[in-house]
Write a protein that holds these residues in place. Structure first.
Motif, PDB file in Angstrom:
ATOM      1  N   ASN A  77     -22.612  -3.289 -11.938  1.00  0.00           N
ATOM      2  CA  ASN A  77     -22.661  -4.121 -13.145  1.00  0.00           C
ATOM      3  C   ASN A  77     -21.248  -4.643 -13.423  1.00  0.00           C
ATOM      4  O   ASN A  77     -20.483  -4.058 -14.180  1.00  0.00           O
ATOM      5  N   GLU A  88     -25.712 -11.930  -4.748  1.00  0.00           N
ATOM      6  CA  GLU A  88     -25.900 -10.959  -5.809  1.00  0.00           C
ATOM      7  C   GLU A  88     -27.320 -10.398  -5.768  1.00  0.00           C
ATOM      8  O   GLU A  88     -28.289 -11.133  -5.575  1.00  0.00           O
ATOM      9  N   SER A 118     -22.844  -7.212  -7.327  1.00  0.00           N
ATOM     10  CA  SER A 118     -22.926  -7.867  -8.635  1.00  0.00           C
ATOM     11  C   SER A 118     -21.807  -8.890  -8.800  1.00  0.00           C
ATOM     12  O   SER A 118     -20.639  -8.593  -8.544  1.00  0.00           O
ATOM     13  N   ASP A 146     -24.005  -9.789 -13.144  1.00  0.00           N
ATOM     14  CA  ASP A 146     -25.275  -9.257 -13.637  1.00  0.00           C
ATOM     15  C   ASP A 146     -25.407  -7.788 -13.265  1.00  0.00           C
ATOM     16  O   ASP A 146     -24.822  -7.325 -12.276  1.00  0.00           O
ATOM     17  N   SER A 147     -26.206  -7.044 -14.048  1.00  0.00           N
ATOM     18  CA  SER A 147     -26.462  -5.643 -13.753  1.00  0.00           C
ATOM     19  C   SER A 147     -27.581  -5.539 -12.726  1.00  0.00           C
ATOM     20  O   SER A 147     -28.676  -6.061 -12.935  1.00  0.00           O
TER      21      SER A 147
END
Length: 239
Positions: free
Chosen positions: A68, A200, A218, A221-222
């Motif tokens: 993240n 990603e 990442s 974004d997580s």
């Protein structure tokens, strides 16, 4: 009345005059596969003709870490390690009345910036033990600069007549805030690790049995890691 001669190595005549095969000369008669993670029981009395068994045990692979990164930054994760593999041929006379069979579960996927879990060992009694692979680490912090992350070492060989450790999880590299490559998962004897990724996304799934999960990546974004491949125990029964 005609007479017939037979080879005493393979045949005998019982008290009723019936021609019978000698125990231990019938070859492979049955295959028993334990594929569900958990503990099972192999009961020798269920196979009264049993002469010996050939057992393969594949340990489970590790799960990969989650990632993240902060907005406009990057985190790459290494792959998890694959499980070890062991094999033995065991005479029926050496077996207990019941032998515990353990099938290792694949390591859990990491969420957020948490590491993946280790895969479980697989075993047949104390005769054959195959260790599981370690989970992927979550050591890299969010950033934009060039950085490299070490891979995850594979487990050492376990117990058996023929033994092999698991494959190491591959390292990962960050080039910038928008370019990176996660690590591929470690190989196993009976499976393959998850692939490395440059886009990603979550960790990548292994194939077969005992492979390590590939690492997540990442760009802000997580994303979660991926579970490792479950182990398996394969028992060949010879009469």
């Amino acid at each position: 009345m005609a007479n017939a001669c037979v080879c005493g190595e393979y045949f005998n005549v019982n008290d009723e005059g019936e021609l019978c095969l000698n125990p231990g000369t019938m070859g492979l008669r049955q295959l028993v596969i334990y594929a569900t993670p958990g503990t099972h029981q192999f009961v020798k009395a269920n196979y009264p003709w049993l002469a010996r068994v050939r057992v393969q045990a594949q340990g489970a692979g590790g799960g990969s870490a989650g990632a993240n990164a902060a907005p406009n930054e990057c985190i790459v994760r290494p792959g998890a390690a694959g499980g070890g593999w062991s094999e033995s041929v065991i005479q029926a006379s050496a077996l207990g009345a019941s032998e515990a069979v353990v099938v290792g579960a694949g390591g859990l996927a990491g969420a957020g910036n948490n590491p993946g879990g280790a895969g479980g060992s697989s075993s047949f009694g104390g005769f054959v033990v195959a260790p599981g692979g370690d989970g992927g680490t979550a050591n890299e912090t969010s950033g934009t600069g060039l950085d490299a992350v070490s891979g995850v070492s594979g487990p050492l060989a376990g117990t058996g007549q023929h033994i092999s450790g698991g494959g190491a999880g591959h390292g990962a590299i960050r080039l910038s805030a928008t370019q990176g490559l996660s690590g591929a998962g470690g190989e196993s004897r009976l499976g393959h690790g998850g692939f490395a990724r440059a886009t990603e996304g979550s960790g990548t799934a292994p194939r077969g049995r005992g492979g390590g999960a590939g690492g997540a990546l990442s760009y802000g974004d997580s994303v979660n890691g991926e579970p490792g491949g479950d182990g398996i125990v394969i028992v060949e029964l010879y009469g």
